[in-house]
Motif scaffolding. Sequence first.
Motif, short mmCIF file in Angstrom:
data_model
loop_
_atom_site.label_atom_id
_atom_site.label_comp_id
_atom_site.label_asym_id
_atom_site.label_seq_id
_atom_site.Cartn_x
_atom_site.Cartn_y
_atom_site.Cartn_z
N ILE A 121 26.81 3.43 -1.15
CA ILE A 121 26.99 4.47 -0.47
C ILE A 121 27.73 5.47 -1.75
O ILE A 121 27.18 6.81 -1.64
N HIS A 137 19.28 2.73 14.54
CA HIS A 137 20.17 3.93 14.07
C HIS A 137 20.09 5.27 14.94
O HIS A 137 18.95 6.06 14.59
N TRP A 190 22.74 18.46 12.87
CA TRP A 190 21.78 17.71 13.26
C TRP A 190 20.74 18.00 14.53
O TRP A 190 19.80 17.48 14.69
N SER A 193 26.93 8.23 12.72
CA SER A 193 26.76 7.81 11.44
C SER A 193 27.85 8.46 10.44
O SER A 193 29.00 8.28 10.65
N ARG A 194 27.28 9.23 9.19
CA ARG A 194 28.36 9.93 8.51
C ARG A 194 29.22 10.80 9.53
O ARG A 194 30.45 11.06 9.27
N TRP A 252 31.39 12.35 -0.37
CA TRP A 252 31.95 11.80 0.68
C TRP A 252 33.25 11.44 0.61
O TRP A 252 34.26 11.51 1.57
N GLU A 277 25.07 -1.83 3.74
CA GLU A 277 25.71 -0.86 3.00
C GLU A 277 26.76 -1.13 2.26
O GLU A 277 28.03 -1.29 3.21
N TRP A 311 21.72 -1.66 8.32
CA TRP A 311 22.67 -0.90 7.21
C TRP A 311 24.17 -0.51 7.72
O TRP A 311 24.96 -0.41 6.82
N PHE A 366 26.16 9.12 -2.18
CA PHE A 366 27.01 10.26 -1.67
C PHE A 366 28.44 10.08 -2.16
O PHE A 366 29.45 9.90 -1.20
N LYS A 397 31.91 8.21 10.60
CA LYS A 397 32.87 7.94 9.66
C LYS A 397 34.03 9.03 9.89
O LYS A 397 35.20 8.82 9.90
#
Length: 369
Positions: free
Chosen positions: A242, A325, A118, A197-198, A249, A237, A290, A246, A201
């Motif tokens: 999800i 977020h 990112w 975020s992801r 994932w 979410e 979310w 995705f 996780k």
Amino acid sequence: MQEKVSWKSAEELPSQPELPDPFLRPDGKRIRDRREWSTLRRHWLAQVLCYEYGELPPQPRGVETQQTEQTELGDISAQRTELRLRILTPVPIEMRLTLFRPRRRGKLPVVVNGDLCWGELKPEIVQEVIRRGYALAVFDRTQVAPDSAERKGIYEAYPDYEGGRLSAWAWAYHRVVDYLQTQPDIDAKRIAITGHSRGGKTVLLAGATDERIALTAPNNSGCGGAGCYRHQGPNSETIKNILDVFPYWFHPRFQQFVGRVDRLPFDQHIVKALVAPRALVSTEALGDLWANPEGTQMTYLAAREVYRFLKAEERIGIWFREGEHAHTLADWQAMLDFADWHLLGKPPARAFNQLAFPNLKPIYSWRAP
Ligand code: GTR
């Protein structure tokens, strides 16, 4: 050793509307003695990997490194090293790693972040980590497996590999840990990992599956991370949401829990409990509905029972801020305060047990034995 699960379909699994009791053994007896936890932990770990994320890829033969560049950062009194990691899987995987080291004596605690996909970390974040005496290792987890359904990277190395991207990315964190452990100036006992975020996780899963990691710090990780599946706050979410977008994932087996979350043998409090008694802090944003801030408080309280049982109650924390977020400087500062406390032994600079939703009723009736 990894336990093997002879898995059942959702229809065959019992309905458990409450959060499953982490102290309950598969034979129906509750454990009472702390020494019984490590066996039960292995059971939970196998369940979580089997039904949700999939196994992590196999250990590689090794990790080779090549240094490509070194720069002095006079303004923040640090050194920046650019490296290329070559992970020795059947088809080797190359990953870029940037390592910042503060100019200090002694072994350095280190924070690892895999969100380079990112963009570079903001200079004020790098500066803050360095100022507090930590090294900082930054890499791009998507170089191990792309954030798409494309089976590249680790999936080319192991064409039959069934785990989802979160498992592949967690494995990437472990490879950075492999490398850091070979560095004489890095304190191998003080490795912290963080991601957003992801990426958060990923970090929760990476911390749950590798006991070399001393501090695990997911940020705004929500669904599939620190958020609860059985307690969804407003506009949060769901498993269906999800998996609609995705699916890759997760392990394909997770799909069967859409609309049947009561059949899931665990919930995310158990993923948090896999980290215990090592330090775990989740940083949350009240405007990030979310990501289920309410449900994240729920897993914090439930997982804290396991920490309490292991006499490590203070080693699990939660911290909420206002706002949306993002992985902000304020989140990093909270995580570093927690690290200063639990990795460096400094007195706590703030409270990590303050609830944003004091009236939220627990959806479980069990407590630590
Ligand atoms: C969203 C996804 C979330 C979270 C987020 C992110 O689209 O639904 O679970 O992972 O992306 O990674 O920023």
